[in-house]
Motif scaffolding. Structure first.
Motif, PDB file in Angstrom:
ATOM      1  N   LEU A  14       0.817  -1.218   0.000  1.00 49.20           N
ATOM      2  CA  LEU A  14       0.000   0.000   0.000  1.00 49.20           C
ATOM      3  C   LEU A  14       0.850   1.268   0.000  1.00 49.20           C
ATOM      4  O   LEU A  14       0.491   2.269  -0.619  1.00 49.20           O
ATOM      5  N   SER A  15       1.982   1.231   0.701  1.00 52.07           N
ATOM      6  CA  SER A  15       2.833   2.426   0.773  1.00 52.07           C
ATOM      7  C   SER A  15       3.738   2.559  -0.441  1.00 52.07           C
ATOM      8  O   SER A  15       4.402   3.583  -0.611  1.00 52.07           O
ATOM      9  N   GLY A  16       3.777   1.533  -1.276  1.00 50.73           N
ATOM     10  CA  GLY A  16       4.630   1.580  -2.462  1.00 50.73           C
ATOM     11  C   GLY A  16       6.085   1.242  -2.185  1.00 50.73           C
ATOM     12  O   GLY A  16       6.940   1.392  -3.051  1.00 50.73           O
ATOM     13  N   MET A  17       6.378   0.766  -0.985  1.00 52.43           N
ATOM     14  CA  MET A  17       7.769   0.491  -0.615  1.00 52.43           C
ATOM     15  C   MET A  17       8.334  -0.756  -1.278  1.00 52.43           C
ATOM     16  O   MET A  17       9.492  -1.078  -1.092  1.00 52.43           O
ATOM     17  N   VAL A  18       7.508  -1.458  -2.072  1.00 50.80           N
ATOM     18  CA  VAL A  18       8.024  -2.593  -2.838  1.00 50.80           C
ATOM     19  C   VAL A  18       8.571  -2.130  -4.188  1.00 50.80           C
ATOM     20  O   VAL A  18       9.095  -2.933  -4.949  1.00 50.80           O
ATOM     21  N   LYS A  19       8.455  -0.846  -4.463  1.00 48.14           N
ATOM     22  CA  LYS A  19       8.997  -0.281  -5.705  1.00 48.14           C
ATOM     23  C   LYS A  19      10.372   0.322  -5.415  1.00 48.14           C
ATOM     24  O   LYS A  19      10.475   1.273  -4.637  1.00 48.14           O
ATOM     25  N   PRO A  20      11.416  -0.201  -6.037  1.00 48.03           N
ATOM     26  CA  PRO A  20      12.749   0.376  -5.815  1.00 48.03           C
ATOM     27  C   PRO A  20      12.802   1.877  -6.108  1.00 48.03           C
ATOM     28  O   PRO A  20      13.547   2.606  -5.464  1.00 48.03           O
ATOM     29  N   SER A  21      11.976   2.338  -7.028  1.00 45.26           N
ATOM     30  CA  SER A  21      11.984   3.764  -7.367  1.00 45.26           C
ATOM     31  C   SER A  21      11.585   4.635  -6.177  1.00 45.26           C
ATOM     32  O   SER A  21      12.040   5.778  -6.053  1.00 45.26           O
ATOM     33  N   LYS A  22      10.740   4.117  -5.285  1.00 45.91           N
ATOM     34  CA  LYS A  22      10.352   4.867  -4.078  1.00 45.91           C
ATOM     35  C   LYS A  22      11.548   5.067  -3.165  1.00 45.91           C
ATOM     36  O   LYS A  22      11.763   6.152  -2.627  1.00 45.91           O
ATOM     37  N   ILE A  23      12.320   3.997  -2.953  1.00 40.83           N
ATOM     38  CA  ILE A  23      13.485   4.070  -2.074  1.00 40.83           C
ATOM     39  C   ILE A  23      14.556   4.955  -2.707  1.00 40.83           C
ATOM     40  O   ILE A  23      15.123   5.834  -2.051  1.00 40.83           O
ATOM     41  N   ALA A 118       7.565 -13.495  -3.858  1.00 38.02           N
ATOM     42  CA  ALA A 118       6.325 -14.260  -3.684  1.00 38.02           C
ATOM     43  C   ALA A 118       5.304 -13.912  -4.755  1.00 38.02           C
ATOM     44  O   ALA A 118       4.483 -14.754  -5.132  1.00 38.02           O
ATOM     45  N   SER A 119       5.367 -12.674  -5.275  1.00 40.24           N
ATOM     46  CA  SER A 119       4.431 -12.290  -6.333  1.00 40.24           C
ATOM     47  C   SER A 119       4.969 -12.650  -7.717  1.00 40.24           C
ATOM     48  O   SER A 119       4.350 -12.327  -8.723  1.00 40.24           O
ATOM     49  N   GLY A 120       6.132 -13.326  -7.764  1.00 38.94           N
ATOM     50  CA  GLY A 120       6.651 -13.847  -9.030  1.00 38.94           C
ATOM     51  C   GLY A 120       7.477 -12.885  -9.846  1.00 38.94           C
ATOM     52  O   GLY A 120       7.637 -13.085 -11.054  1.00 38.94           O
ATOM     53  N   THR A 121       8.025 -11.856  -9.247  1.00 38.22           N
ATOM     54  CA  THR A 121       8.844 -10.893  -9.983  1.00 38.22           C
ATOM     55  C   THR A 121      10.188 -11.535 -10.324  1.00 38.22           C
ATOM     56  O   THR A 121      11.042 -11.721  -9.461  1.00 38.22           O
ATOM     57  N   VAL A 122      10.372 -11.881 -11.589  1.00 40.74           N
ATOM     58  CA  VAL A 122      11.520 -12.665 -12.032  1.00 40.74           C
ATOM     59  C   VAL A 122      12.870 -11.999 -11.735  1.00 40.74           C
ATOM     60  O   VAL A 122      13.778 -12.674 -11.237  1.00 40.74           O
ATOM     61  N   ILE A 124      13.822 -10.172  -9.354  1.00 39.33           N
ATOM     62  CA  ILE A 124      14.119 -10.301  -7.921  1.00 39.33           C
ATOM     63  C   ILE A 124      14.548 -11.725  -7.613  1.00 39.33           C
ATOM     64  O   ILE A 124      15.528 -11.967  -6.909  1.00 39.33           O
ATOM     65  N   ILE A 125      13.820 -12.686  -8.167  1.00 36.15           N
ATOM     66  CA  ILE A 125      14.147 -14.094  -7.935  1.00 36.15           C
ATOM     67  C   ILE A 125      15.491 -14.451  -8.571  1.00 36.15           C
ATOM     68  O   ILE A 125      16.307 -15.148  -7.971  1.00 36.15           O
ATOM     69  N   ALA A 126      15.742 -13.934  -9.758  1.00 31.50           N
ATOM     70  CA  ALA A 126      16.943 -14.314 -10.509  1.00 31.50           C
ATOM     71  C   ALA A 126      18.199 -13.561 -10.088  1.00 31.50           C
ATOM     72  O   ALA A 126      19.297 -14.106 -10.177  1.00 31.50           O
ATOM     73  N   PHE A 127      18.059 -12.319  -9.636  1.00 26.39           N
ATOM     74  CA  PHE A 127      19.249 -11.511  -9.356  1.00 26.39           C
ATOM     75  C   PHE A 127      19.368 -11.072  -7.903  1.00 26.39           C
ATOM     76  O   PHE A 127      20.410 -11.210  -7.291  1.00 26.39           O
ATOM     77  N   TRP A 128      18.286 -10.495  -7.333  1.00 30.58           N
ATOM     78  CA  TRP A 128      18.390  -9.937  -5.986  1.00 30.58           C
ATOM     79  C   TRP A 128      18.660 -11.012  -4.951  1.00 30.58           C
ATOM     80  O   TRP A 128      19.575 -10.915  -4.151  1.00 30.58           O
ATOM     81  N   TRP A 129      17.820 -12.060  -4.938  1.00 31.16           N
ATOM     82  CA  TRP A 129      17.970 -13.101  -3.916  1.00 31.16           C
ATOM     83  C   TRP A 129      19.299 -13.846  -3.989  1.00 31.16           C
ATOM     84  O   TRP A 129      19.933 -14.064  -2.958  1.00 31.16           O
ATOM     85  N   PRO A 130      19.781 -14.224  -5.181  1.00 31.67           N
ATOM     86  CA  PRO A 130      21.101 -14.878  -5.209  1.00 31.67           C
ATOM     87  C   PRO A 130      22.217 -13.996  -4.647  1.00 31.67           C
ATOM     88  O   PRO A 130      23.083 -14.479  -3.914  1.00 31.67           O
ATOM     89  N   THR A 131      22.191 -12.698  -4.960  1.00 37.75           N
ATOM     90  CA  THR A 131      23.234 -11.823  -4.420  1.00 37.75           C
ATOM     91  C   THR A 131      23.057 -11.618  -2.923  1.00 37.75           C
ATOM     92  O   THR A 131      24.038 -11.483  -2.190  1.00 37.75           O
ATOM     93  N   PHE A 132      21.825 -11.625  -2.446  1.00 33.10           N
ATOM     94  CA  PHE A 132      21.568 -11.531  -1.006  1.00 33.10           C
ATOM     95  C   PHE A 132      22.178 -12.733  -0.288  1.00 33.10           C
ATOM     96  O   PHE A 132      22.868 -12.585   0.725  1.00 33.10           O
ATOM     97  N   PHE A 133      21.911 -13.927  -0.808  1.00 32.09           N
ATOM     98  CA  PHE A 133      22.459 -15.140  -0.184  1.00 32.09           C
ATOM     99  C   PHE A 133      23.979 -15.204  -0.306  1.00 32.09           C
ATOM    100  O   PHE A 133      24.657 -15.667   0.615  1.00 32.09           O
TER     101      PHE A 133
END
Length: 146
Positions: A14-23, A118-122, A124-133
């Motif tokens: 709701l706050s839009g904080m899932v959009k990198p552009s907001k941050i 969780a919403s299937g944003t590819v 994030i799954i392909a790049f963000w999470w691997p670099t996080f781990f």
């Protein structure tokens, strides 16, 4: 935990904080000159701080408002998981810097990234999470050495 997770995710969406552009719109102070700087994150952080402060009023020994509703432990556990370490050391500073730099570069921290995965944003799954781990793995190896 599931209710808290859904509530948190709903608030992020709701706050839009899932959009990198907001941050990135908040962190980029050069946008102040153009008049396009986005202060939304301040409001989200303020709201979270208020909720946290109110919650701590119900933890025995931590609230500044004395009342009979303070709890010694949560209803479903034998104690509250409240951090007790008050030492600011190099590990905390370097870890905070790494988290902040990664957040600034990607525009996401783990909460919104979980929501987007969780919403299937590819991407994030392909790049963000691997670099996080990878970062977590490297941090653990460094911690194990010291």
């Amino acid at each position: 935990a599931a209710v808290a997770g859904v509530t948190f995710s709903t608030g992020l969406a709701l706050s839009g904080m899932v959009k990198p552009s907001k941050i990135l719109g908040f962190l980029n102070l050069f946008l102040l000159e153009k008049g396009t700087w986005d202060p939304t994150l301040i409001m989200v952080m303020t709201g979270g701080s208020i909720v946290s402060w109110i919650s701590y009023q119900f933890v025995s020994g931590y609230g500044i408002i004395r009342h009979s509703y303070a709890m010694e432990c949560p209803r479903s556990s034998s104690n509250f998981a409240i951090p007790t370490n008050k030492i600011i050391d190099s590990q905390l500073i370097v870890g905070s810097l790494c988290f902040g730099i990664g957040w600034g570069i990607a525009g996401l921290c783990p909460g919104p990234a979980m929501f987007l995965a969780a919403s299937g944003t590819v991407p994030i799954i392909a790049f963000w999470w691997p670099t996080f781990f990878l970062g977590a793995f490297i941090a653990q190896k460094i911690k194990d050495r010291s």
